[in-house]
Design a protein around this motif. Structure first.
Motif, mmCIF file in Angstrom:
data_model
loop_
_atom_site.group_PDB
_atom_site.id
_atom_site.type_symbol
_atom_site.label_atom_id
_atom_site.label_comp_id
_atom_site.label_asym_id
_atom_site.label_seq_id
_atom_site.Cartn_x
_atom_site.Cartn_y
_atom_site.Cartn_z
ATOM 1 N N GLN A 298 17.180 41.092 9.343
ATOM 2 C CA GLN A 298 17.442 41.603 7.995
ATOM 3 C C GLN A 298 16.421 41.119 6.959
ATOM 4 O OE1 GLN A 298 19.299 39.381 9.639
ATOM 5 N NE2 GLN A 298 20.466 38.027 8.262
ATOM 6 N N TYR A 299 15.588 40.070 7.326
ATOM 7 C CA TYR A 299 14.614 39.581 6.353
ATOM 8 C C TYR A 299 13.219 40.174 6.555
ATOM 9 C CZ TYR A 299 18.286 36.166 5.451
ATOM 10 O OH TYR A 299 19.475 35.576 5.146
ATOM 11 N N ILE A 300 13.021 40.877 7.680
ATOM 12 C CA ILE A 300 11.666 41.389 7.956
ATOM 13 C C ILE A 300 11.194 42.409 6.904
ATOM 14 C CG2 ILE A 300 10.234 42.606 9.664
ATOM 15 C CD1 ILE A 300 11.754 40.987 11.790
ATOM 16 N N PRO A 301 12.055 43.362 6.488
ATOM 17 C CA PRO A 301 11.592 44.288 5.428
ATOM 18 C C PRO A 301 11.191 43.554 4.151
ATOM 19 C CG PRO A 301 13.605 45.100 6.444
ATOM 20 C CD PRO A 301 13.393 43.715 6.991
ATOM 21 N N ALA A 302 11.786 42.403 3.904
ATOM 22 C CA ALA A 302 11.432 41.660 2.691
ATOM 23 C C ALA A 302 10.002 41.128 2.777
ATOM 24 C CB ALA A 302 12.415 40.517 2.481
ATOM 25 N N VAL A 303 9.574 40.740 3.989
ATOM 26 C CA VAL A 303 8.185 40.281 4.184
ATOM 27 C C VAL A 303 7.243 41.438 3.861
ATOM 28 C CG1 VAL A 303 6.507 39.448 5.883
ATOM 29 C CG2 VAL A 303 8.888 38.620 5.964
ATOM 30 N N ASP A 304 7.585 42.613 4.387
ATOM 31 C CA ASP A 304 6.800 43.827 4.140
ATOM 32 C C ASP A 304 6.677 44.072 2.626
ATOM 33 O OD1 ASP A 304 5.682 46.328 4.132
ATOM 34 O OD2 ASP A 304 7.359 47.345 5.124
ATOM 35 N N ARG A 305 7.812 44.016 1.928
ATOM 36 C CA ARG A 305 7.790 44.262 0.481
ATOM 37 C C ARG A 305 6.921 43.249 -0.242
ATOM 38 N NH1 ARG A 305 13.170 45.436 0.929
ATOM 39 N NH2 ARG A 305 13.847 43.437 0.060
ATOM 40 N N GLY A 306 6.998 41.992 0.171
ATOM 41 C CA GLY A 306 6.196 40.930 -0.452
ATOM 42 C C GLY A 306 4.710 41.207 -0.294
ATOM 43 N N ILE A 307 4.325 41.622 0.923
ATOM 44 C CA ILE A 307 2.902 41.896 1.160
ATOM 45 C C ILE A 307 2.430 43.071 0.300
ATOM 46 C CG2 ILE A 307 1.283 42.739 2.900
ATOM 47 C CD1 ILE A 307 2.835 40.897 4.878
ATOM 48 N N GLN A 308 3.258 44.133 0.259
ATOM 49 C CA GLN A 308 2.869 45.295 -0.549
ATOM 50 C C GLN A 308 2.754 44.920 -2.024
ATOM 51 O OE1 GLN A 308 4.284 49.195 0.168
ATOM 52 N NE2 GLN A 308 5.358 48.596 2.030
ATOM 53 N N GLU A 309 3.685 44.097 -2.472
ATOM 54 C CA GLU A 309 3.659 43.714 -3.879
ATOM 55 C C GLU A 309 2.403 42.912 -4.200
ATOM 56 O OE1 GLU A 309 7.575 42.541 -5.379
ATOM 57 O OE2 GLU A 309 6.491 41.072 -6.628
ATOM 58 N N ALA A 310 2.050 42.011 -3.299
ATOM 59 C CA ALA A 310 0.862 41.181 -3.536
ATOM 60 C C ALA A 310 -0.413 42.004 -3.476
ATOM 61 C CB ALA A 310 0.807 40.055 -2.508
ATOM 62 N N SER A 311 -0.421 43.034 -2.619
ATOM 63 C CA SER A 311 -1.671 43.774 -2.418
ATOM 64 C C SER A 311 -1.987 44.705 -3.594
ATOM 65 C CB SER A 311 -1.610 44.585 -1.110
ATOM 66 O OG SER A 311 -0.692 45.646 -1.256
ATOM 67 N N VAL A 312 -1.065 44.845 -4.539
ATOM 68 C CA VAL A 312 -1.353 45.661 -5.716
ATOM 69 C C VAL A 312 -2.431 45.002 -6.567
ATOM 70 C CG1 VAL A 312 -0.342 46.459 -7.898
ATOM 71 C CG2 VAL A 312 0.889 46.786 -5.755
ATOM 72 N N ARG A 313 -2.484 43.678 -6.514
ATOM 73 C CA ARG A 313 -3.561 42.976 -7.218
ATOM 74 C C ARG A 313 -4.443 42.283 -6.194
ATOM 75 N NH1 ARG A 313 -4.032 42.493 -12.089
ATOM 76 N NH2 ARG A 313 -5.126 40.516 -11.896
ATOM 77 N N GLY A 314 -5.626 42.849 -5.980
ATOM 78 C CA GLY A 314 -6.497 42.366 -4.919
ATOM 79 C C GLY A 314 -7.110 41.018 -5.240
ATOM 80 N N VAL A 315 -7.769 40.483 -4.235
ATOM 81 C CA VAL A 315 -8.262 39.118 -4.336
ATOM 82 C C VAL A 315 -9.638 39.014 -4.991
ATOM 83 C CG1 VAL A 315 -6.876 38.276 -2.429
ATOM 84 C CG2 VAL A 315 -9.094 39.318 -1.955
ATOM 85 N N LEU A 316 -10.364 40.127 -5.060
ATOM 86 C CA LEU A 316 -11.720 40.073 -5.623
ATOM 87 C C LEU A 316 -11.718 40.229 -7.129
ATOM 88 C CD1 LEU A 316 -14.045 42.275 -3.418
ATOM 89 C CD2 LEU A 316 -14.109 39.790 -3.711
ATOM 90 N N ALA A 317 -11.148 41.350 -7.595
ATOM 91 C CA ALA A 317 -11.191 41.643 -9.024
ATOM 92 C C ALA A 317 -9.860 42.182 -9.517
ATOM 93 C CB ALA A 317 -12.305 42.650 -9.300
ATOM 94 N N GLY A 318 -8.810 42.008 -8.720
ATOM 95 C CA GLY A 318 -7.484 42.414 -9.170
ATOM 96 C C GLY A 318 -7.163 43.882 -9.007
ATOM 97 N N TYR A 319 -7.989 44.638 -8.238
ATOM 98 C CA TYR A 319 -7.692 46.055 -8.006
ATOM 99 C C TYR A 319 -6.824 46.214 -6.757
ATOM 100 C CZ TYR A 319 -11.193 46.959 -11.531
ATOM 101 O OH TYR A 319 -11.861 46.992 -12.700
#
Ligand SMILES: Nc1nc2c(ncn2[C@@H]2O[C@H](COP(=O)(O)OP(=O)(O)O)[C@@H](O)[C@H]2O)c(=O)[nH]1
Ligand SMILES: [Mg+2]
Length: 668
Positions: A499-520
């Protein structure tokens, strides 16, 4: 109003450059024919078809306008169009609703950018075109020079059928080459009355030259006439006119006339010619429409009163105190006032209350409108430009008008030119009291990852009572361009509860909205979650989402992140003399030239088409630069082409810019 059959209707779009005299000509045609009681003037704000406050204030047309003339038992629907390139969408719509065009060229300014553009558009649509040299009474008017310009810049197939007597303030009559008579206008007459006389002796040589040219042009389009001409035989007026009409339909001849709309000189001749030389509404070629609301099967639509009703809405105008007024062209069948119709484009019924025809801003209610005619109706519920009105029994969708795509963008509004944007803003102010400030749009950069890496994301918090605990191990890998985002669950043995696996997915998607180089936003990558751990009391969804965020933040920087930029494919059409400049400028914008090709339809004089892929970031204000580089004669269209990696040195600048912006945002 009398009812007209399609064979007694002409639908004419009046096109050309801005301020070439189109609106004045439409007014004069309606007035001289008697259908409009007053001779309006653009400069007094009283013309029939420039009626919006924006138009009266600026003295030029922004919207298309519809009026009509009645002449020789024929109803001539006149669609006045705006000339400035910014509003060419309405000119395109006007042509789509018409069966032929008057292309207006000022005797003073001659062939201009808008003339070229709209003439080509008419030819592309295979509409017969009649050239009208306007403002013949104005200082420096010069008919011969304008004829030469049309011939060298627009089409070698232009042919005068009238020659003016006198240019500029001396313009006082015309020689009609078909009737071989001269018309001398009565000075001060209201609607351009004239005496018909023999050709004055001092114009005889000029007449002979133009007559010869006309008869040769017409005969060269018809074998029977040509044979007779070569054998020295006579070609009568009616034959010449019939030959000319056929040749115009095939775009082999474009007749040229001259008028002064201010004095109404030559206006009757244009009315005669529209009736005699331009096709009636029943001569329309069949149109292939789609059946039903979604179907792909087509059905042929013929201009025929007895067929089911079909009409295309080509313009929607919002009017104070009235609301939206929809202008439509009837392609087949008839409609009566108050009848219910069916909008197949939106799958809704509509009622046509107060069915009308337009005379500028006046609307004249009619009982019935039939195939080939143009009408308007107010207050439809949910019908928009490009929708088809038909019947519930025979629902169809007509082919839509292809409007030019916007080429400049500033924040949330986009348009086909600076002037277009300025008018949109003025409308915002007037109608909604909105003041907008324009800023340059941000480029929609993206980031992506070029290598695979793995690592942990762990979220642990112990604050008094119940704690938080989430822990995951992920592998991140690149996906092909355009491949999007993919999440793969590789957990075995319950290392992380289901039941917690979809939450990991959501966390990754949320973080990837702001990239690591310049925030894109980071695009095109896949993530495998393959291990983790949990706590029976402290673990919950929120904790695993936080673990997902941590995992992305710690692993993505190890995956060789790079910056992607949007690319546009652009298509520039330029007169040949500016080719070098256009190509040089594109290269300076990091453009990649795909190819060049000469455009020569054999009818309209063309230029060269250049296709190139250019980064969006380099295209800011391209419209303006291209215009000034080519005296406004080149045009371009642009469409999104996809994303590509930004070259290293450019990427560096974007990244620095982004971090500076973040610092500033932090300070404020
Ligand atoms: N002297 C003179 N001026 C004209 C004539 N036709 C139009 N104009 C003027 O030229 C300007 C532009 O005319 P308009 O009809 O608005 O052109 P449009 O932008 O092509 O519709 C206006 O100020 C008109 O009054 C004409 O036949 N003679
Ligand atoms: Mg106008």
């Amino acid at each position: 109003m009398k009812e007209f059959k399609g064979s007694e209707i002409r639908n004419i779009a009046v096109v050309g450059h801005g301020a070439s005299g189109k609106t004045s000509l439409v007014d004069a045609l309606a007035f001289v024919s008697g259908a409009s009681k007053r001779h309006g003037a653009v400069k007094d704000g009283t013309s029939l078809t420039d009626t919006a406050p924006e138009e009266i204030e600026r003295g030029y047309s922004i919207n298309l306008g519809v009026a009509h003339a009645e002449w020789l038992g024929t109803k001539i629907n006149l669609i006045d169009t705006p000339g400035f390139l910014d509003f060419q969408g309405d000119a395109v719509a006007g042509l789509a609703a018409a069966d032929g065009a008057l292309c207006v060229v000022s005797a003073n300014s001659g062939v201009e950018v808008g003339t070229e553009r709209m003439f080509r558009e008419a030819v592309k649509r295979r509409d017969p075109v009649l050239f009208v040299v306007s403002m013949m009474d104005k200082e420096h008017a010069d008919f011969d020079r304008i004829y030469e310009q049309v011939k060298t810049r627009l089409t070698s197939k232009v042919i005068p059928v009238e020659v003016p007597l006198g240019d500029g303030p001396d313009f006082h009559g015309v020689i009609n080459l078909f009737t071989k008579k001269a018309l001398l206008f009565k000075q001060g007459s209201k609607s351009g009355e004239f005496h018909e006389v023999d050709i004055p002796a001092d114009y005889r040589t000029q007449f002979d030259r133009y007559y010869q040219e006309l008869i040769e042009s017409i005969s060269s389009t018809d074998d029977t006439l040509l044979e007779r001409y070569l054998e020295g035989g006579e070609i009568g007026r009616d034959e010449a006119i019939a030959g000319m009409k056929e040749a115009m339909k095939r775009m082999e001849l474009f007749p040229l006339f001259c008028v002064s709309s201010e004095l109404n000189y030559g206006v009757q001749a244009v009315l005669n010619t529209i009736v005699e030389l331009l096709p009636n509404a029943f001569e329309m070629e069949e149109v292939h429409a789609f059946k039903g609301a979604e179907g792909n099967a087509t059905v042929e639509i013929h201009a025929d009163d007895t067929k089911p009703f079909t009409a295309l809405v080509f313009k929607t105008m919002s009017e104070p105190h009235v609301g939206d007024v929809s202008f439509f062209r009837v392609f087949s069948g008839c409609i009566v006032n108050g009848q219910e119709v069916f909008n197949a484009t939106r799958d809704i019924p509509e009622k046509l209350n107060h069915l009308s025809v337009a005379q500028g801003k006046e609307r004249v209610e009619v009982n019935r409108l039939c195939a080939g005619d143009i009408g308007c109706v107010a207050k439809l519920k949910n019908t928009h430009t490009n929708d088809t009105l038909s019947t519930r029994e025979h629902p169809v969708r007509l082919p839509q008008i292809e409007f030019p795509e916007p080429i400049i963008e500033l924040t949330i509004i986009s348009g086909v030119g600076e002037r277009h944007l300025e008018i949109s803003l003025a409308k915002l102010r007037r109608k909604y009291g909105v003041q907008a400030q324009l800023t340059r749009p941000k480029i929609a950069y993206r980031e992506t990852l070029k290598a695979r890496a793995e690592g942990q994301g762990k979220h642990k918090k112990q604050t008094g009572g119940r704690g938080q605990f989430g822990d995951c191990w992920v592998r991140i890998a690149p996906a092909p361009r355009g491949g999007g985002y993919e999440f793969i669950d590789k957990i075995v043995g319950g290392a992380i509860p289901r039941q917690y696996i979809p939450a990991v997915d959501r966390g990754i998607q949320e973080a990837s909205v702001r990239g690591v180089l310049a925030g894109y936003p980071v695009v095109d990558f896949k993530v495998e979650v393959f291990d983790g751990s949990f706590h029976t009391v402290d673990s919950n969804e929120q904790s695993f989402k936080m673990a997902g965020i941590q995992a992305f933040k710690s692993v993505a920087p190890k995956c060789k992140p790079v910056l992607l930029e949007p690319l546009a494919e652009i298509d520039v059409v330029t007169p040949d003399e500016y080719m070098g400049d256009v190509l040089g400028d594109l290269s300076a914008r990091r453009g990649h030239i795909l190819g060049t090709e000469a455009i020569d339809s054999g009818i309209a004089i063309g230029g060269t088409r250049v296709r190139a892929i250019v980064p969006e970031a380099e295209l800011h204000s391209y419209a303006g630069t291209l215009q000034s580089m080519t005296q406004g004669r080149a045009t371009f269209t642009k469409r999104f082409k996809g994303y590509e990696e930004v070259p290293h040195e450019v990427a560096q600048r974007v990244i620095e810019g982004a971090s500076k912006e973040q610092e500033e945002a932090a300070v404020h």
